[in-house]
Design an enzyme around this catalytic site. Sequence first.
Site, PDB file in Angstrom:
ATOM      1  N   THR A  26      -4.672   6.665   0.041  1.00 15.88           N
ATOM      2  CA  THR A  26      -5.889   7.469   0.055  1.00 15.88           C
ATOM      3  C   THR A  26      -5.790   8.627  -0.926  1.00 15.88           C
ATOM      4  O   THR A  26      -4.832   9.397  -0.875  1.00 15.88           O
ATOM      5  CB  THR A  26      -6.110   8.038   1.470  1.00 15.88           C
ATOM      6  OG1 THR A  26      -6.035   6.960   2.388  1.00 15.88           O
ATOM      7  CG2 THR A  26      -7.458   8.709   1.578  1.00 15.88           C
ATOM      8  N   ASP A  38       0.839  -1.196   0.000  1.00 19.71           N
ATOM      9  CA  ASP A  38       0.000   0.000   0.000  1.00 19.71           C
ATOM     10  C   ASP A  38       0.874   1.246   0.000  1.00 19.71           C
ATOM     11  O   ASP A  38       1.676   1.454   0.916  1.00 19.71           O
ATOM     12  CB  ASP A  38      -0.948  -0.015   1.210  1.00 19.71           C
ATOM     13  CG  ASP A  38      -2.122   0.935   1.011  1.00 19.71           C
ATOM     14  OD1 ASP A  38      -2.400   1.309  -0.149  1.00 19.71           O
ATOM     15  OD2 ASP A  38      -2.744   1.312   2.014  1.00 19.71           O
ATOM     16  N   ARG A  55       1.507  16.260  13.420  1.00 23.12           N
ATOM     17  CA  ARG A  55       2.685  17.128  13.507  1.00 23.12           C
ATOM     18  C   ARG A  55       2.341  18.471  12.862  1.00 23.12           C
ATOM     19  O   ARG A  55       2.747  18.749  11.731  1.00 23.12           O
ATOM     20  CB  ARG A  55       3.881  16.501  12.760  1.00 23.12           C
ATOM     21  CG  ARG A  55       4.355  15.149  13.283  1.00 23.12           C
ATOM     22  CD  ARG A  55       5.455  14.581  12.392  1.00 23.12           C
ATOM     23  NE  ARG A  55       4.995  14.375  11.023  1.00 23.12           N
ATOM     24  CZ  ARG A  55       4.342  13.277  10.611  1.00 23.12           C
ATOM     25  NH1 ARG A  55       4.101  12.288  11.439  1.00 23.12           N
ATOM     26  NH2 ARG A  55       3.952  13.180   9.362  1.00 23.12           N
ATOM     27  N   GLN A 106      -4.259   2.164  15.095  1.00 22.48           N
ATOM     28  CA  GLN A 106      -3.109   2.649  14.318  1.00 22.48           C
ATOM     29  C   GLN A 106      -2.271   3.639  15.131  1.00 22.48           C
ATOM     30  O   GLN A 106      -1.034   3.563  15.135  1.00 22.48           O
ATOM     31  CB  GLN A 106      -3.646   3.334  13.051  1.00 22.48           C
ATOM     32  CG  GLN A 106      -2.587   3.794  12.062  1.00 22.48           C
ATOM     33  CD  GLN A 106      -3.225   4.415  10.804  1.00 22.48           C
ATOM     34  OE1 GLN A 106      -4.445   4.418  10.632  1.00 22.48           O
ATOM     35  NE2 GLN A 106      -2.394   4.935   9.924  1.00 22.48           N
ATOM     36  N   GLU A 117      -9.949  12.805   7.670  1.00 23.90           N
ATOM     37  CA  GLU A 117      -9.750  14.146   7.112  1.00 23.90           C
ATOM     38  C   GLU A 117     -11.037  14.956   7.152  1.00 23.90           C
ATOM     39  O   GLU A 117     -11.034  16.119   7.550  1.00 23.90           O
ATOM     40  CB  GLU A 117      -9.277  14.054   5.664  1.00 23.90           C
ATOM     41  CG  GLU A 117      -7.826  13.688   5.522  1.00 23.90           C
ATOM     42  CD  GLU A 117      -7.481  13.467   4.055  1.00 23.90           C
ATOM     43  OE1 GLU A 117      -7.367  14.449   3.316  1.00 23.90           O
ATOM     44  OE2 GLU A 117      -7.352  12.294   3.662  1.00 23.90           O
ATOM     45  N   ARG A 134      -8.260   3.754  13.218  1.00 23.32           N
ATOM     46  CA  ARG A 134      -7.376   4.882  13.530  1.00 23.32           C
ATOM     47  C   ARG A 134      -6.835   4.843  14.953  1.00 23.32           C
ATOM     48  O   ARG A 134      -5.699   5.261  15.204  1.00 23.32           O
ATOM     49  CB  ARG A 134      -8.120   6.209  13.310  1.00 23.32           C
ATOM     50  CG  ARG A 134      -8.615   6.420  11.902  1.00 23.32           C
ATOM     51  CD  ARG A 134      -7.505   6.405  10.897  1.00 23.32           C
ATOM     52  NE  ARG A 134      -7.997   6.707   9.558  1.00 23.32           N
ATOM     53  CZ  ARG A 134      -7.271   6.508   8.459  1.00 23.32           C
ATOM     54  NH1 ARG A 134      -6.040   6.029   8.536  1.00 23.32           N
ATOM     55  NH2 ARG A 134      -7.773   6.799   7.285  1.00 23.32           N
ATOM     56  N   GLU A 190     -10.474   4.179   3.541  1.00 24.57           N
ATOM     57  CA  GLU A 190      -9.510   4.953   2.759  1.00 24.57           C
ATOM     58  C   GLU A 190      -9.835   4.746   1.288  1.00 24.57           C
ATOM     59  O   GLU A 190      -9.820   3.615   0.788  1.00 24.57           O
ATOM     60  CB  GLU A 190      -8.070   4.534   3.071  1.00 24.57           C
ATOM     61  CG  GLU A 190      -7.666   4.943   4.491  1.00 24.57           C
ATOM     62  CD  GLU A 190      -6.154   4.879   4.748  1.00 24.57           C
ATOM     63  OE1 GLU A 190      -5.465   4.110   4.053  1.00 24.57           O
ATOM     64  OE2 GLU A 190      -5.695   5.609   5.649  1.00 24.57           O
ATOM     65  N   HIS A 249      -3.553  14.132   1.060  1.00 29.17           N
ATOM     66  CA  HIS A 249      -3.870  13.254   2.188  1.00 29.17           C
ATOM     67  C   HIS A 249      -2.700  13.229   3.179  1.00 29.17           C
ATOM     68  O   HIS A 249      -2.895  13.372   4.386  1.00 29.17           O
ATOM     69  CB  HIS A 249      -4.159  11.843   1.680  1.00 29.17           C
ATOM     70  CG  HIS A 249      -4.334  10.821   2.773  1.00 29.17           C
ATOM     71  ND1 HIS A 249      -5.435  10.796   3.609  1.00 29.17           N
ATOM     72  CD2 HIS A 249      -3.531   9.807   3.186  1.00 29.17           C
ATOM     73  CE1 HIS A 249      -5.314   9.795   4.476  1.00 29.17           C
ATOM     74  NE2 HIS A 249      -4.158   9.186   4.244  1.00 29.17           N
ATOM     75  N   ASP A 291      -9.020   0.583   1.838  1.00 23.12           N
ATOM     76  CA  ASP A 291      -8.072   0.148   2.868  1.00 23.12           C
ATOM     77  C   ASP A 291      -8.661   0.539   4.234  1.00 23.12           C
ATOM     78  O   ASP A 291      -8.282   1.537   4.820  1.00 23.12           O
ATOM     79  CB  ASP A 291      -6.718   0.822   2.627  1.00 23.12           C
ATOM     80  CG  ASP A 291      -5.699   0.486   3.700  1.00 23.12           C
ATOM     81  OD1 ASP A 291      -5.781  -0.614   4.272  1.00 23.12           O
ATOM     82  OD2 ASP A 291      -4.825   1.333   3.974  1.00 23.12           O
ATOM     83  N   LYS A 315      -4.767  -2.262   9.919  1.00 22.49           N
ATOM     84  CA  LYS A 315      -5.081  -2.313   8.496  1.00 22.49           C
ATOM     85  C   LYS A 315      -5.385  -3.723   7.998  1.00 22.49           C
ATOM     86  O   LYS A 315      -5.940  -3.884   6.918  1.00 22.49           O
ATOM     87  CB  LYS A 315      -3.864  -1.803   7.706  1.00 22.49           C
ATOM     88  CG  LYS A 315      -3.411  -0.402   8.070  1.00 22.49           C
ATOM     89  CD  LYS A 315      -4.216   0.622   7.328  1.00 22.49           C
ATOM     90  CE  LYS A 315      -3.580   2.002   7.451  1.00 22.49           C
ATOM     91  NZ  LYS A 315      -4.280   2.968   6.590  1.00 22.49           N
ATOM     92  N   GLU A 344      -9.071   4.462  -2.232  1.00 26.18           N
ATOM     93  CA  GLU A 344      -7.847   4.175  -2.986  1.00 26.18           C
ATOM     94  C   GLU A 344      -8.182   3.482  -4.295  1.00 26.18           C
ATOM     95  O   GLU A 344      -9.268   2.922  -4.472  1.00 26.18           O
ATOM     96  CB  GLU A 344      -6.915   3.243  -2.184  1.00 26.18           C
ATOM     97  CG  GLU A 344      -6.573   3.765  -0.799  1.00 26.18           C
ATOM     98  CD  GLU A 344      -5.375   3.066  -0.155  1.00 26.18           C
ATOM     99  OE1 GLU A 344      -4.574   2.441  -0.895  1.00 26.18           O
ATOM    100  OE2 GLU A 344      -5.249   3.149   1.079  1.00 26.18           O
ATOM    101  N   THR A 359      -9.797  -5.603   3.662  1.00 26.89           N
ATOM    102  CA  THR A 359      -9.555  -4.685   2.541  1.00 26.89           C
ATOM    103  C   THR A 359     -10.536  -5.093   1.459  1.00 26.89           C
ATOM    104  O   THR A 359     -10.663  -6.277   1.152  1.00 26.89           O
ATOM    105  CB  THR A 359      -8.107  -4.805   2.012  1.00 26.89           C
ATOM    106  OG1 THR A 359      -7.190  -4.569   3.076  1.00 26.89           O
ATOM    107  CG2 THR A 359      -7.849  -3.804   0.889  1.00 26.89           C
TER     108      THR A 359
HETATM  109 CA    CA Z   1      -3.918   3.096   2.839  1.00 27.37          CA
END
Ligand code: CA
Length: 438
Positions: free
Chosen positions: A371, A139, A155, A252, A385, A249, A211, A146, A245, A265, A213, A269
């Site tokens: 994504t 992936d 950050r 993760q 997002e 969160r 996600e 994104h 995907d 993840k 994709e 899928t």
């Molecule tokens: Ca992904």
Amino acid sequence: MAALNETHDPALKSWVDSANTGDTDFPIQNLPFGVFRRAGSDEPFRGGVAIGDQILDLAAVRVARAIRSTVAANALRAASGATLNAFMAMGPQAWSALRLALSRALRDGAPAQAKLAGALVAQRDAEMAVPASIGDFTDFYTSIYHATAVGKLFRPDNPLLPNYKWLPIAYHGRASSIATSGQRFHRPKGQTTPPGGNTPSYGPCKRLDYELELGAFVGVGTTMGTTVAMESAEQHLFGVVLLNDWSARDIQAWEYQPLGPFLAKSFATTISPWIVTLEALEPYRAAWTRPADDPQPLPHLDSTDNRSRGAIDIGLEVWLESERMRRENSGPALLSRSNFRDSYWTWAQMMAHHASNGCNLAPGDLFGSGTQSGPRPEEGGALLELSKGGKEPVTLANGETRTFVEDGDTITFRASCTAEGRARIGFGACSGTVLPAT
Ligand code: CA
């Protein structure tokens, strides 16, 4: 590289009427490959091609001896099995020969119509399988919008890490839990921590996300120790699907450092079942550009061909249908739109980068694009997002709100390609439904 040819002619019509409606995803200019059988039967799975609301059964086409060209007939044999790996391994000349033969056989007035009328199965009566045996799933993370939006959540002062503009970032994913559209899976469980805390507990994920994709299937493999030049990179790629995907969160956030995503993840899928070939996507190619004040790619990730036509204009959509929408029969709500044209890296660059260390790739390996978010905030390809990290709920048309995916939600991706003077083609649906944790 594929070239425009008679199979892309927008004037072509099929003797399969449902292929000529103008709004079908599968006009005769598309001809995507999948693997199917009649639902509820114990028939063997075999290759098929979507045409309008039907599937042309490739095993039945073989039996009907409707294809004469030797190259195409050999390709047809490889494409009629329970996976497409052998067909994918044959390469662009075989893929193109079979596409041309099927295009000619399905055209209005084709002599083959009489032989092939019995080789159609309605898509609504079919059960689709994962179209290839997927040995490895990689992936990528190719949308800079994104990567920047997600990076800002973690950050704020330094959203993009320095490597991002130099190579297509990726991680090795999990192939075993990939399923086709219609996948239903239980909300994953895992270790999560409270905000600011460092002591985890184990339980159902509270921040489940999708996600948006695309996936690309490797066709022709590579040999360990060899690299792939940008000029020939696309010859190794068979075609493209939609890919969700699914991402936990909260799991993760706790697990991803220092080695990257793992259980957040790997639980599920979802892919769309029809592989749209790179040849079918040829009319929708676009120039790939890199802003002048960004680093330009190193020579092994750059080519004039990639700059002139490396991008593909694929419009993407995300829809959510909640349990309440299903109960009230109100239809799903559109969550966002974006376009693969905005990707910071191309398929050719992903392929060349993946092989640049001598890693061997095999027919049926799958790449996720990462994504696909667009430049505007409403074009986010994940709820993370759209809800600003869960802080600003998204309001749906019926007044329901979402920060993350809830039990009973069905998430559906759709995609289509349009271009001036060209037929519209689409990808079909990529749907998955979340069930309560076990
Ligand atoms: Ca992904």
